[in-house]
Scaffold this motif. Sequence first.
Motif, PDB file in Angstrom:
ATOM      1  N   VAL A   1      70.827  74.535   3.548  1.00  0.00           N
ATOM      2  CA  VAL A   1      70.101  73.280   3.732  1.00  0.00           C
ATOM      3  C   VAL A   1      70.234  72.820   5.174  1.00  0.00           C
ATOM      4  O   VAL A   1      71.333  72.833   5.742  1.00  0.00           O
ATOM      5  CB  VAL A   1      70.645  72.167   2.801  1.00  0.00           C
ATOM      6  CG1 VAL A   1      69.867  70.867   3.007  1.00  0.00           C
ATOM      7  CG2 VAL A   1      70.596  72.596   1.342  1.00  0.00           C
ATOM      8  N   ALA A   2      69.119  72.411   5.765  1.00  0.00           N
ATOM      9  CA  ALA A   2      69.129  71.734   7.065  1.00  0.00           C
ATOM     10  C   ALA A   2      68.746  70.287   6.839  1.00  0.00           C
ATOM     11  O   ALA A   2      67.828  69.983   6.070  1.00  0.00           O
ATOM     12  CB  ALA A   2      68.149  72.395   8.034  1.00  0.00           C
ATOM     13  N   VAL A   3      69.468  69.372   7.508  1.00  0.00           N
ATOM     14  CA  VAL A   3      69.153  67.953   7.411  1.00  0.00           C
ATOM     15  C   VAL A   3      68.943  67.394   8.812  1.00  0.00           C
ATOM     16  O   VAL A   3      69.490  67.898   9.796  1.00  0.00           O
ATOM     17  CB  VAL A   3      70.271  67.154   6.697  1.00  0.00           C
ATOM     18  CG1 VAL A   3      70.421  67.616   5.260  1.00  0.00           C
ATOM     19  CG2 VAL A   3      71.598  67.285   7.436  1.00  0.00           C
ATOM     20  N   ALA A   4      68.132  66.356   8.896  1.00  0.00           N
ATOM     21  CA  ALA A   4      67.906  65.680  10.172  1.00  0.00           C
ATOM     22  C   ALA A   4      67.569  64.224   9.892  1.00  0.00           C
ATOM     23  O   ALA A   4      66.817  63.922   8.963  1.00  0.00           O
ATOM     24  CB  ALA A   4      66.776  66.344  10.957  1.00  0.00           C
ATOM     25  N   ARG A   5      68.119  63.339  10.712  1.00  0.00           N
ATOM     26  CA  ARG A   5      67.914  61.902  10.541  1.00  0.00           C
ATOM     27  C   ARG A   5      67.714  61.265  11.917  1.00  0.00           C
ATOM     28  O   ARG A   5      68.545  61.428  12.805  1.00  0.00           O
ATOM     29  CB  ARG A   5      69.126  61.279   9.839  1.00  0.00           C
ATOM     30  CG  ARG A   5      69.085  59.764   9.645  1.00  0.00           C
ATOM     31  CD  ARG A   5      70.335  59.305   8.913  1.00  0.00           C
ATOM     32  NE  ARG A   5      70.346  57.871   8.656  1.00  0.00           N
ATOM     33  CZ  ARG A   5      70.886  56.968   9.463  1.00  0.00           C
ATOM     34  NH1 ARG A   5      71.460  57.352  10.608  1.00  0.00           N
ATOM     35  NH2 ARG A   5      70.864  55.687   9.163  1.00  0.00           N
ATOM     36  N   ALA A   6      66.605  60.564  12.074  1.00  0.00           N
ATOM     37  CA  ALA A   6      66.319  59.824  13.305  1.00  0.00           C
ATOM     38  C   ALA A   6      66.365  60.732  14.536  1.00  0.00           C
ATOM     39  O   ALA A   6      67.012  60.417  15.535  1.00  0.00           O
ATOM     40  CB  ALA A   6      67.309  58.655  13.466  1.00  0.00           C
ATOM     41  N   VAL A   7      65.665  61.878  14.457  1.00  0.00           N
ATOM     42  CA  VAL A   7      65.675  62.833  15.559  1.00  0.00           C
ATOM     43  C   VAL A   7      64.309  62.944  16.231  1.00  0.00           C
ATOM     44  O   VAL A   7      64.192  62.785  17.451  1.00  0.00           O
ATOM     45  CB  VAL A   7      66.130  64.234  15.079  1.00  0.00           C
ATOM     46  CG1 VAL A   7      66.056  65.259  16.211  1.00  0.00           C
ATOM     47  CG2 VAL A   7      67.544  64.166  14.526  1.00  0.00           C
ATOM     48  N   ALA A   8      63.268  63.242  15.459  1.00  0.00           N
ATOM     49  CA  ALA A   8      61.931  63.469  16.023  1.00  0.00           C
ATOM     50  C   ALA A   8      60.907  63.367  14.898  1.00  0.00           C
ATOM     51  O   ALA A   8      61.260  63.225  13.721  1.00  0.00           O
ATOM     52  CB  ALA A   8      61.859  64.847  16.683  1.00  0.00           C
ATOM     53  N   GLU A   9      59.626  63.441  15.259  1.00  0.00           N
ATOM     54  CA  GLU A   9      58.597  63.424  14.227  1.00  0.00           C
ATOM     55  C   GLU A   9      58.629  64.725  13.437  1.00  0.00           C
ATOM     56  O   GLU A   9      59.147  65.746  13.884  1.00  0.00           O
ATOM     57  CB  GLU A   9      57.222  63.180  14.841  1.00  0.00           C
ATOM     58  CG  GLU A   9      56.754  64.237  15.823  1.00  0.00           C
ATOM     59  CD  GLU A   9      55.365  63.928  16.377  1.00  0.00           C
ATOM     60  OE1 GLU A   9      54.514  63.471  15.589  1.00  0.00           O
ATOM     61  OE2 GLU A   9      55.145  64.130  17.586  1.00  0.00           O
ATOM     62  N   MET A  10      58.058  64.688  12.271  1.00  0.00           N
ATOM     63  CA  MET A  10      58.198  65.773  11.301  1.00  0.00           C
ATOM     64  C   MET A  10      57.714  67.120  11.823  1.00  0.00           C
ATOM     65  O   MET A  10      58.355  68.151  11.598  1.00  0.00           O
ATOM     66  CB  MET A  10      57.441  65.389  10.023  1.00  0.00           C
ATOM     67  CG  MET A  10      57.642  66.339   8.879  1.00  0.00           C
ATOM     68  SD  MET A  10      59.319  66.311   8.244  1.00  0.00           S
ATOM     69  CE  MET A  10      59.212  67.638   7.033  1.00  0.00           C
ATOM     70  N   LYS A  11      56.583  67.156  12.545  1.00  0.00           N
ATOM     71  CA  LYS A  11      56.072  68.447  12.996  1.00  0.00           C
ATOM     72  C   LYS A  11      56.961  69.075  14.071  1.00  0.00           C
ATOM     73  O   LYS A  11      56.952  70.295  14.245  1.00  0.00           O
ATOM     74  CB  LYS A  11      54.629  68.322  13.477  1.00  0.00           C
ATOM     75  CG  LYS A  11      54.374  67.354  14.594  1.00  0.00           C
ATOM     76  CD  LYS A  11      52.874  67.222  14.824  1.00  0.00           C
ATOM     77  CE  LYS A  11      52.513  66.152  15.838  1.00  0.00           C
ATOM     78  NZ  LYS A  11      51.046  65.996  15.978  1.00  0.00           N
ATOM     79  N   VAL A  12      57.726  68.264  14.773  1.00  0.00           N
ATOM     80  CA  VAL A  12      58.713  68.779  15.725  1.00  0.00           C
ATOM     81  C   VAL A  12      59.976  69.217  14.983  1.00  0.00           C
ATOM     82  O   VAL A  12      60.535  70.288  15.247  1.00  0.00           O
ATOM     83  CB  VAL A  12      59.046  67.726  16.789  1.00  0.00           C
ATOM     84  CG1 VAL A  12      60.149  68.216  17.722  1.00  0.00           C
ATOM     85  CG2 VAL A  12      57.799  67.353  17.588  1.00  0.00           C
ATOM     86  N   LEU A  13      60.404  68.399  14.036  1.00  0.00           N
ATOM     87  CA  LEU A  13      61.590  68.737  13.246  1.00  0.00           C
ATOM     88  C   LEU A  13      61.431  70.057  12.505  1.00  0.00           C
ATOM     89  O   LEU A  13      62.394  70.810  12.368  1.00  0.00           O
ATOM     90  CB  LEU A  13      61.870  67.632  12.227  1.00  0.00           C
ATOM     91  CG  LEU A  13      62.542  66.360  12.725  1.00  0.00           C
ATOM     92  CD1 LEU A  13      62.723  65.385  11.568  1.00  0.00           C
ATOM     93  CD2 LEU A  13      63.881  66.664  13.380  1.00  0.00           C
TER      94      LEU A  13
END
Length: 289
Positions: free
Chosen positions: A195-207
């Motif tokens: 699983v990869a998680v991300a919070r408050a990093v970038a917009e979805m298409k970049v993430l």
Amino acid sequence: MFYRCKILNVNFPSSMSLGTFVKHLPFSKPKTSLPPQRLNFKSLTTTTTCVTRSSSYFETLNSRQKDQIHLYVDALLQWNQMNLTAVNEVNEVMERHIEDSLAIIPPIQNSYISSCNNSFDNLRIVDVGSGAGLPGLVLAVACPGWEVTLVESMNKRCLFLEHAVNLIGLSNVQVVRERAEKLGQDSNFRERFDVAVARAVAEMKVLAEYCLPLVRVGGLFVAAKGHNPQDEVKSAERATKLMGASVLQLCSVESHSPHGQRTAIICLKNRPTPRKYPRDPGTPTKEPL
């Protein structure tokens, strides 16, 4: 080049297993009894496929885990001259960051069990753009069976993460200072995580380009977003598919964020990411897919 911190090998007894922890989380019944469905982007204005309510997830932790969280919050505020967080009061950190981070555990659990057909007790998690350790470090405290990698490119933030991990005494965390784009092309990290998680990093298409190359086929990418991410998800449809994944579901999570609600966007990786992705550092942001 990436840098890993040396983590103190501190083992501690846990009075509550991950399964027991999740069992006691404050779920609310979903609005439908149907299993999660792949999203039809033509209907993204409708409500999400699962809902959790805003009772305290922190209160489900055992006493040692609560102590570890308090140590982390104290350290975060002491080091906040680095601008690690915009809030500077203990109660605000607990409500807006700790509860928010813990709230994504039920969506991860539900989606992983239903879509990946594996146990969720011993997951390999990567938190991309971890910043102050949110949500990755909090997940590592709540789920000691998970192996958590915190990826952060800024040296000062990595110094804080190393300090916090050693202060708390976590043996299931490594801190890696590197750009996500470089790790995604490194065989030691590429497609190595459940699983990869991300919070408050970038917009979805970049993430999608940051995170999905790190996820194994059959694994999940979970992005913590705001209360109404449908347009962002639709915009990221092409990037998500190019990375070898598809959107599995949107899970609405009641939260103490300014909008009172957040959404976990959950993607399932169906096939390997083409070797040309991720592109060179900076390119995903400058030229999003």
